[in-house]
Structure formats: structure tokens, C-alpha cells
Design a protein around this motif. Sequence first.
Motif, PDB file in Angstrom:
ATOM      1  N   ASN A 156       1.269  -0.991   0.167  1.00 56.91           N
ATOM      2  CA  ASN A 156       0.081  -0.558  -0.022  1.00 56.91           C
ATOM      3  C   ASN A 156       0.955   1.211   0.004  1.00 56.91           C
ATOM      4  N   THR A 157       1.992   1.128   0.299  1.00 61.39           N
ATOM      5  CA  THR A 157       2.815   2.579   0.514  1.00 61.39           C
ATOM      6  C   THR A 157       3.230   2.662  -0.997  1.00 61.39           C
ATOM      7  N   ALA A 158       3.531   4.517  -1.235  1.00 65.10           N
ATOM      8  CA  ALA A 158       3.508   4.959  -2.004  1.00 65.10           C
ATOM      9  C   ALA A 158       4.590   4.796  -3.039  1.00 65.10           C
ATOM     10  N   TRP A 159       5.888   3.595  -1.841  1.00 68.04           N
ATOM     11  CA  TRP A 159       6.965   3.808  -1.891  1.00 68.04           C
ATOM     12  C   TRP A 159       7.426   2.415  -3.290  1.00 68.04           C
ATOM     13  N   ALA A 160       5.872   1.303  -3.000  1.00 65.10           N
ATOM     14  CA  ALA A 160       5.936   0.157  -3.552  1.00 65.10           C
ATOM     15  C   ALA A 160       5.857   0.740  -5.044  1.00 65.10           C
ATOM     16  N   GLU A 161       5.872   1.468  -5.455  1.00 62.05           N
ATOM     17  CA  GLU A 161       4.905   2.751  -6.794  1.00 62.05           C
ATOM     18  C   GLU A 161       5.510   2.341  -8.493  1.00 62.05           C
ATOM     19  N   THR A 162       4.659   2.557  -9.032  1.00 59.20           N
ATOM     20  CA  THR A 162       6.354   2.187 -10.318  1.00 59.20           C
ATOM     21  C   THR A 162       5.694   3.453 -11.080  1.00 59.20           C
ATOM     22  N   PRO A 163       6.690   3.768 -10.873  1.00 60.46           N
ATOM     23  CA  PRO A 163       6.551   5.190 -11.635  1.00 60.46           C
ATOM     24  C   PRO A 163       6.173   5.464 -12.777  1.00 60.46           C
ATOM     25  N   LYS A 164       5.438   6.441 -13.478  1.00 60.47           N
ATOM     26  CA  LYS A 164       5.086   6.905 -13.765  1.00 60.47           C
ATOM     27  C   LYS A 164       4.800   8.417 -14.786  1.00 60.47           C
ATOM     28  N   THR A 165       4.779   8.357 -16.090  1.00 62.27           N
ATOM     29  CA  THR A 165       4.735  10.017 -16.499  1.00 62.27           C
ATOM     30  C   THR A 165       3.332  10.854 -16.759  1.00 62.27           C
ATOM     31  N   LYS A 180      18.799  11.451 -16.478  1.00 59.72           N
ATOM     32  CA  LYS A 180      18.766  11.359 -15.709  1.00 59.72           C
ATOM     33  C   LYS A 180      18.114  10.127 -15.325  1.00 59.72           C
ATOM     34  N   GLU A 181      18.135   9.031 -15.612  1.00 60.00           N
ATOM     35  CA  GLU A 181      17.336   7.317 -16.133  1.00 60.00           C
ATOM     36  C   GLU A 181      15.752   7.642 -14.031  1.00 60.00           C
ATOM     37  N   GLY A 182      15.043   7.675 -14.559  1.00 62.40           N
ATOM     38  CA  GLY A 182      13.954   7.261 -13.280  1.00 62.40           C
ATOM     39  C   GLY A 182      13.876   8.110 -12.519  1.00 62.40           C
ATOM     40  N   ARG A 183      13.880   9.770 -13.318  1.00 64.07           N
ATOM     41  CA  ARG A 183      13.649  10.651 -12.737  1.00 64.07           C
ATOM     42  C   ARG A 183      12.779  11.963 -13.730  1.00 64.07           C
ATOM     43  N   GLY A 184      12.040  12.471 -13.451  1.00 68.87           N
ATOM     44  CA  GLY A 184      11.373  13.563 -13.945  1.00 68.87           C
ATOM     45  C   GLY A 184      10.270  13.303 -15.245  1.00 68.87           C
ATOM     46  N   HIS A 185       9.643  12.824 -13.957  1.00 69.45           N
ATOM     47  CA  HIS A 185       7.830  12.312 -14.123  1.00 69.45           C
ATOM     48  C   HIS A 185       6.825  13.256 -14.846  1.00 69.45           C
ATOM     49  N   PHE A 186       6.465  14.730 -14.314  1.00 65.72           N
ATOM     50  CA  PHE A 186       5.671  15.524 -14.630  1.00 65.72           C
ATOM     51  C   PHE A 186       5.605  15.592 -15.985  1.00 65.72           C
ATOM     52  N   ALA A 199       2.658  17.801   4.094  1.00 61.96           N
ATOM     53  CA  ALA A 199       1.703  17.126   3.265  1.00 61.96           C
ATOM     54  C   ALA A 199       1.190  16.817   1.584  1.00 61.96           C
ATOM     55  N   SER A 200       0.218  15.764   1.041  1.00 59.21           N
ATOM     56  CA  SER A 200       0.291  15.888  -0.092  1.00 59.21           C
ATOM     57  C   SER A 200      -0.493  15.126   0.022  1.00 59.21           C
ATOM     58  N   SER A 201      -0.974  15.360  -1.623  1.00 62.15           N
ATOM     59  CA  SER A 201      -1.896  14.549  -2.450  1.00 62.15           C
ATOM     60  C   SER A 201      -2.033  13.372  -1.725  1.00 62.15           C
ATOM     61  N   ASP A 202      -3.015  12.021  -1.957  1.00 60.58           N
ATOM     62  CA  ASP A 202      -2.428  11.449  -2.150  1.00 60.58           C
ATOM     63  C   ASP A 202      -2.421  10.199  -2.848  1.00 60.58           C
ATOM     64  N   LYS A 203      -2.524  11.048  -4.758  1.00 62.71           N
ATOM     65  CA  LYS A 203      -2.572  11.088  -5.881  1.00 62.71           C
ATOM     66  C   LYS A 203      -1.377  10.915  -6.075  1.00 62.71           C
ATOM     67  N   LEU A 204      -0.521  11.195  -5.441  1.00 67.79           N
ATOM     68  CA  LEU A 204       0.945  11.006  -5.794  1.00 67.79           C
ATOM     69  C   LEU A 204       1.866   9.917  -5.156  1.00 67.79           C
ATOM     70  N   ALA A 205       3.148   9.738  -6.093  1.00 69.44           N
ATOM     71  CA  ALA A 205       3.901   8.463  -4.964  1.00 69.44           C
ATOM     72  C   ALA A 205       5.131   8.379  -4.655  1.00 69.44           C
ATOM     73  N   HIS A 206       5.786   7.971  -4.692  1.00 68.54           N
ATOM     74  CA  HIS A 206       7.791   8.575  -3.943  1.00 68.54           C
ATOM     75  C   HIS A 206       8.239   7.770  -3.923  1.00 68.54           C
ATOM     76  N   TRP A 251       5.793  10.945  -8.319  1.00 73.04           N
ATOM     77  CA  TRP A 251       4.603  11.183 -10.052  1.00 73.04           C
ATOM     78  C   TRP A 251       3.808  11.049  -9.209  1.00 73.04           C
ATOM     79  N   PHE A 252       2.747  10.545 -10.284  1.00 70.19           N
ATOM     80  CA  PHE A 252       1.482  11.255  -9.969  1.00 70.19           C
ATOM     81  C   PHE A 252       1.338   8.986 -10.422  1.00 70.19           C
ATOM     82  N   LYS A 253      -0.046   8.798  -9.522  1.00 72.85           N
ATOM     83  CA  LYS A 253      -0.180   6.977  -9.478  1.00 72.85           C
ATOM     84  C   LYS A 253      -0.293   6.782 -11.174  1.00 72.85           C
ATOM     85  N   SER A 254      -1.937   7.925 -11.231  1.00 71.45           N
ATOM     86  CA  SER A 254      -1.896   7.001 -12.325  1.00 71.45           C
ATOM     87  C   SER A 254      -2.155   8.550 -12.938  1.00 71.45           C
TER      88      SER A 254
END
Length: 530
Positions: free
Chosen positions: A41-50, A231-237, A501-508, A527-530
Motif C-alpha cells: 500500500n505504500t507509495a514507495w512500492a509504486e512504479t513511476p508513471k509519467t 537521468k533515468e527514472g527521474r523527472g516524471h511530471f 502534506a500531499s495529495s494521496d494521488k502522488l507516489a514517491h 510522480w502521479f500514481k495514474s
Amino acid sequence: MSDLSLLTKLFEQNKISRRQFISQATALGLTAAISPTLLSNTAWAETPKTGGRFIIGATGGSTTDSMDPGTLTSNMNQNLNWQIRNNLVEIDHNLQPTPELAKSWEATPDAKVWRFKLRKGIEFHNGKTLSAEDVIYSINHHRGEKSKSAAKAYLESIKDIKTDGKYELIFELSGGSADFPFILGDYHLTICPAGTTGEEWEKGVGTGPYILENWEPGVRAFAKRNPNYWKEGRGHFDEVETLSIVDTNARTNALKTGQINYMDRVELKTVHLMKRMPGINVSATTGTAHYTMPMLVDQKPYDDNNVRMALKHAIDRKELLSQILRGYGEPGNDHPIAPVNRFFAKNLEQREYDPDKARFYMEKAGMLDHTFNLHAADAAFAGALDAAIMVKEQAKKAGIKINVVREPDDGYWSNVWMKKEWCMCYWGGRPTEDMMFSVAYAADAPWNDTHWQNDRFNELLVAARAELDTSKRAKMYEEMQEICRNDSGTIVPMYNQMVEASSDKLAHGPISGHMALDGMRNAERWWFKS
């Protein structure tokens, strides 16, 4: 509390990383008892999305802000700086130096000569290819005789910088510097194209994950994703919008209503209510941040250490920790080295609230009839005004009179800090003792916000920097912390956790305690989860 419960609490409070949680649980033989939902459930387990527009509501922005890397003072422009630029070295969430624009480095055994190899093929936003020439120019921007950069003190040991081809640099130092890679990760030392000057700083040309489109100092910044980011895996927005929202209630309402996705400096009086709000996540990260109350020791009556000691004893740190930080921190001990720092003086006696001792020192100074002006605004830190008023009441028990001067939020860092004789202040801290002391406590430091000078302290600063024996360095830094505690013009009442604090739509990934806003790199790392 069981070992697993303690690990789980640290993990959920972002005090240890996911990797640290798993490795420590494995070492204790507890992996079978871990709830599967804890990690999934943690945001840390999410796969980054652009994709998406990331909107940050940040404190401290001022109409006097600049994007000259040497003059960055607010959360707003410090965060923007790392949206658009990179360093040779990045300080990671474990407060360790990792390669960024430099792919590797090595030093001579005495740490006097450092060789850095650059990554090849990296482009600035204007299409120019990064070379050693750009690095030398960017570093020298802070070294000039007329430079007012806060990083100047870090770089005084550099005798020369040479190139060895297009992609290698050699730094020759006047003395050994065991922490030199850390220095090159400082937020002032971002790399810009050679020749950048004057108004060109405000264009924000760098090698970072986003390209600056619009910059209104103290109001708004807007940037778009760099399609050529290296830089790979960074700058998703796709886009990042940074808004200066100094008022805490305004930031909170903006997050509640979805006008922003992220806010720094949560109002701690109501953080328990925010934690219950649907769609919002609250994080509390332990790092090197601390609140201070600097006194200009070259002005009367603060030139008398009896006055300084009286005021240090007149403050009830435990009450401030309880009422201002709501427990999100630890009592300060009148030096800037945090408990997470490597050479923190853990055996140094904790200063306690002692009105009798405060009165003794103030009588010794002959200043019991004096009224002290304490300048404050919440631009310094959330709750700074309330803290100043509490200090006023605490000091009354010692017979010390304090007048709290309410200052405007706008322009606080340019008009009050380092200008008024006693004020409220906030420091993000530094990953090493040498960096913190060099930027704010050395005699000639640009941000020595008390104008304090102590010969023994300055002698130890140079010696400890070059000392490669860990036990000897530890003793030196312990003595320096004691000197600060008992002689400097800085009151350090609290080390604060960074509560945001942040929106729960974000992951990190793991959140850094290096600086606020995930080490000032949330735009690059989240990044945003979706």
C-alpha cells in the motif's frame, strides 16, 4: 514496544527507507510477521508513471528572490533551482554523496587533490553540451573576491581548478578536505552554462529535469518537462507549477481543495485533523533542520556573553517543543549540529530552562532593566510569532523584559534576518558538520547571522576539515559544539521534523531529510500514481 512494531512505526513515519525496513526485519527474522498490505500500500512500492501537472505551495517566497545560485534563500527558489539544474554530486536520502553530473571521483590519500569525471553527452536546456568549462565557471561564480554567495565559505580551500580534457576536472585544495564531495552537492553549487551573468540567471538555463517557462519572484514559477533529461527514472511530471503561499492557512486550504498537490510546513496545531482528511497524506521526516534565534554580537547589549547566556537559559525548550512543534522534533542545545549528523555531541549536557540562572547572568551584565526587541514573522518558520510570544512570557520568570516586534512576511529574509539585532530564523541544516559551521558560524562566513567570531572555534574548523582520523575529528567537532553552546550568539531552541502534506494521488521513493520538500527535489523524484 516489539522490534517489529518499532520498525513499522519508523517505516510509516518515513524515518527509515523501505529497503532499511526489509533488511532490518530480515536480520531479526521477522519477515513472516509483516503484513502484506504494509509494503504493497505504500507509495514507495509504486512504479513511476509519467504525466500531469505537479503544483507545489511553498513558503518563503519573496519579490526580492533571484535565481542566481549564490543568493537562494527561500524554499520556493531553492526548490525551483533543483527543478531546472543539477550538481556534480547529489546528496541522497541517507545524507550520502552520490554521483550526479559527475559520474565518479577520487582523491589523493591526503584529500588535498580531487579528480572528478563528468558524464558525457549531457545538454543544457539551450542545447549547449556540458563540459568541464561550465563546471569551472559555475564554481568560480561563488569564489570571486566580490562574491556574496553563501557558498563562498565552502570553497575557500580551493587553490585551483584545472581541466584534464573536456570531461575531467582536478580540484587542488590548500588543505585536506574529507567531506569535499558533500560540498559539491550544496544547493548553491548547481551547474550553469559558462558565461551566465546578470539577468541571464533568471532564465534558469540548466541541465535539470524541467525547463523554466515563467518566473515571477515570490509569486509563481512554471516549468515543463525536459524531453532530453539524462537521468533515468527521474523527472516524471509534464509540468511543474510552484506557488509562493506564505500563509499556512492559505496553503492548507489550497491542498484541501485540490488547488495544489503538495505543501511544506504543515500547521502543527491542526496536523492531527489533516491526517484524518481523505485524499491527503502527511509525512514527518527527521533531518538536520532546526530553528534558531540569532543575536548580532557586534551590537550592544549582545556583545556581552552574559546577556547571551541569560537569554539561552530563559527559554523553556520543552514547552516550545510541545506547543510549537507538537512533539515533532527534539529540544535544541544552542548549536546547529543535529542528532542525525555523524559527529553529533551526544554527551554534551542538555541546556534546561533555568530562570534563576538566567537572572544571575542578566544581573551580571547589568541589563535587567533593558527591554529586548525580538523580531519575528511566520516567514521565519510556521509558528515563529507564537514562539516569540512564548519566549517573552518564559523570560518574565527571570525578570527579563522582551518586546516582540511583528515583521511583515514579505521581505523578511532581506530586511530582518542579518539586519535586526535579534530575530527568529530557520535553518535546513547541512549533511556535514564542516558545511554547517562553515556557512553560518565561521568568522568570515557570508551567512554568519550573528557576526560571531571565536578564535579557538575557527582554528578547530580548519583542523577538523583536514583531519582524516575519525576519532580525532569527532573530538574536534564535539569541542566546537560546546563552544557554540556557551559562547555564540545563536539560540537553538529546537530541532524540527519536516512535516509536510500531499495529495494521496502522488507516489514517491524514500523521503530525504536533507532539506524540506524531499531534499528540495520532490519535483524530480515524485510522480502521479495514474
